[in-house]
Scaffold this motif. Sequence first.
Motif, PDB file in Angstrom:
ATOM      1  N   SER A 148      -8.864   5.277   6.203  1.00  0.00           N
ATOM      2  CA  SER A 148      -8.440   4.671   4.942  1.00  0.00           C
ATOM      3  C   SER A 148      -8.876   5.535   3.768  1.00  0.00           C
ATOM      4  CB  SER A 148      -9.048   3.269   4.801  1.00  0.00           C
ATOM      5  OG  SER A 148      -8.680   2.451   5.895  1.00  0.00           O
ATOM      6  N   ASP A 167       0.863  -1.175   0.000  1.00  0.00           N
ATOM      7  CA  ASP A 167       0.000   0.000   0.000  1.00  0.00           C
ATOM      8  C   ASP A 167       0.905   1.232   0.000  1.00  0.00           C
ATOM      9  OD1 ASP A 167      -1.688   2.104   0.609  1.00  0.00           O
ATOM     10  OD2 ASP A 167      -2.715   1.094   2.259  1.00  0.00           O
ATOM     11  N   ASN A 201      -5.243  -5.498   4.237  1.00  0.00           N
ATOM     12  CA  ASN A 201      -5.603  -4.081   4.036  1.00  0.00           C
ATOM     13  C   ASN A 201      -4.783  -3.351   2.975  1.00  0.00           C
ATOM     14  OD1 ASN A 201      -7.552  -4.245   6.153  1.00  0.00           O
ATOM     15  ND2 ASN A 201      -5.912  -3.931   7.652  1.00  0.00           N
ATOM     16  N   VAL A 202      -4.016  -4.084   2.144  1.00  0.00           N
ATOM     17  CA  VAL A 202      -3.270  -3.399   1.085  1.00  0.00           C
ATOM     18  C   VAL A 202      -4.053  -3.366  -0.227  1.00  0.00           C
ATOM     19  CG1 VAL A 202      -1.027  -3.961   2.087  1.00  0.00           C
ATOM     20  CG2 VAL A 202      -2.006  -5.475   0.342  1.00  0.00           C
ATOM     21  N   GLY A 203      -5.240  -3.977  -0.253  1.00  0.00           N
ATOM     22  CA  GLY A 203      -6.036  -3.994  -1.478  1.00  0.00           C
ATOM     23  C   GLY A 203      -5.656  -5.119  -2.415  1.00  0.00           C
ATOM     24  N   SER A 257       2.871  -2.125   5.447  1.00  0.00           N
ATOM     25  CA  SER A 257       2.640  -3.279   4.584  1.00  0.00           C
ATOM     26  C   SER A 257       3.925  -4.037   4.257  1.00  0.00           C
ATOM     27  CB  SER A 257       1.917  -2.852   3.288  1.00  0.00           C
ATOM     28  OG  SER A 257       2.535  -1.749   2.664  1.00  0.00           O
ATOM     29  N   ASN A 266       0.271  -0.467  -4.614  1.00  0.00           N
ATOM     30  CA  ASN A 266      -1.163  -0.344  -4.894  1.00  0.00           C
ATOM     31  C   ASN A 266      -1.728   0.931  -4.258  1.00  0.00           C
ATOM     32  OD1 ASN A 266      -3.590  -1.252  -6.025  1.00  0.00           O
ATOM     33  ND2 ASN A 266      -4.184  -2.318  -4.151  1.00  0.00           N
ATOM     34  N   LYS A 267      -2.929   1.288  -4.659  1.00  0.00           N
ATOM     35  CA  LYS A 267      -3.645   2.485  -4.183  1.00  0.00           C
ATOM     36  C   LYS A 267      -2.948   3.778  -4.609  1.00  0.00           C
ATOM     37  CE  LYS A 267      -5.450   0.016  -0.122  1.00  0.00           C
ATOM     38  NZ  LYS A 267      -5.733   0.071   1.328  1.00  0.00           N
TER      39      LYS A 267
END
Length: 380
Positions: A254, A92, A184-186, A99, A118-119
């Motif tokens: 978030s 993330d 929670n990192v997608g 992460s 990511n994100k």
Amino acid sequence: MISEEEIAAYLADDLRCIGCGAQIQTTEPDEIGYTPMSALKKGFENEEILCKRCFRLRHYNEIQPVNLTDDDFRRLLDQISGTDSLVVYVMDVFDFSGSLIPGLHRFVGDNPILLVGNKIDVLPRSLRRSKIKDWMRQQANIAGLRPDEIALTSGKNGDDVPALLDLIERYRKGRDVYVVGVTNVGKSTLINQIIKEVTGERQDVITTSRFPGTTLDRIEIPLDEQSAIIDTPGIIHQDQMAHYLTAKDLKYVSPQKELKPRTYQLNAGQTIFAGALARFDYMQGDKGGFTAYFENNLMLHRTKLEKADAFYQQHAGELLAPPEADHLDDLPSLQRHEFKTTQKTDIVIDGLGWLTVPANAIVAAWAPKGVSVLTRKAMI
């Protein structure tokens, strides 16, 4: 129709999901093998006993995250080291330190690593992608990681997924691809975008036989007849802020949209609160600009340092929120961490955000006990 008593007997006799082999259970929604009792009744009627994760995959072409303990996850990583594969490590970019998987380089053996940030959509657009990649490589190297390539993606909008798949093809050379990352990192959102890209937005349902869950800890997405992308569960980092918040409060933590940096001109002796979740005390240094990078809806409040303790006691859970007053007792007490900067520096609270502070400043950062607080060379 089968009764709940009869179902309970089956559960006691080690009822298993036909998709992934997990032991079916109806009491722990966040654990492996969960399915609601109502869905389990329908499963018996249709002769299709599936956990919720496999049901979502079969009927909605959607992978849901499954979480493992550190020990479970490291056993999985040990298995990867014995394979000839490509490792895609999803992180993330908003919560890079939170992460990180400690010691990942020791577990994956000689396999090449593709590091995916990511994100990317939540970072300010003014920040050049080349600079983000350079910064990610520096931070990865500090952690002992030597990625072969770095890519940036947004699992949410999927715009970068075709380029990511091209990169995977270049490096995998016909081998399997293991996708790893913390919770929670997608990662699952990104995997779902990959499924859409690989299958070409087909309307027909993709069955579990097409994407078999070969063990309790992985689901395979075929790339061709010989190889697959293997989705692994996320490792849980207990020092992330998300583990201390309710689902309602998480929306203030978030980011879902591009961050809007907030800059404050501070003199020594001033404090910035980030809701009731954190605070930053400017202890010593010249007047300067401090820029906050937090979810846009998280309330930031500036006050005098000498009044900060009393202000927190009076307003935590109300003016200073999240968390709301009725969940304030669930939050560990704030713990103090002091830093002295020699260059422009980010003070990072894992899973919450960061404050960029100027050189030659002494700042005390407060965060719930157990949540990691650290410094890094300024990202922006």
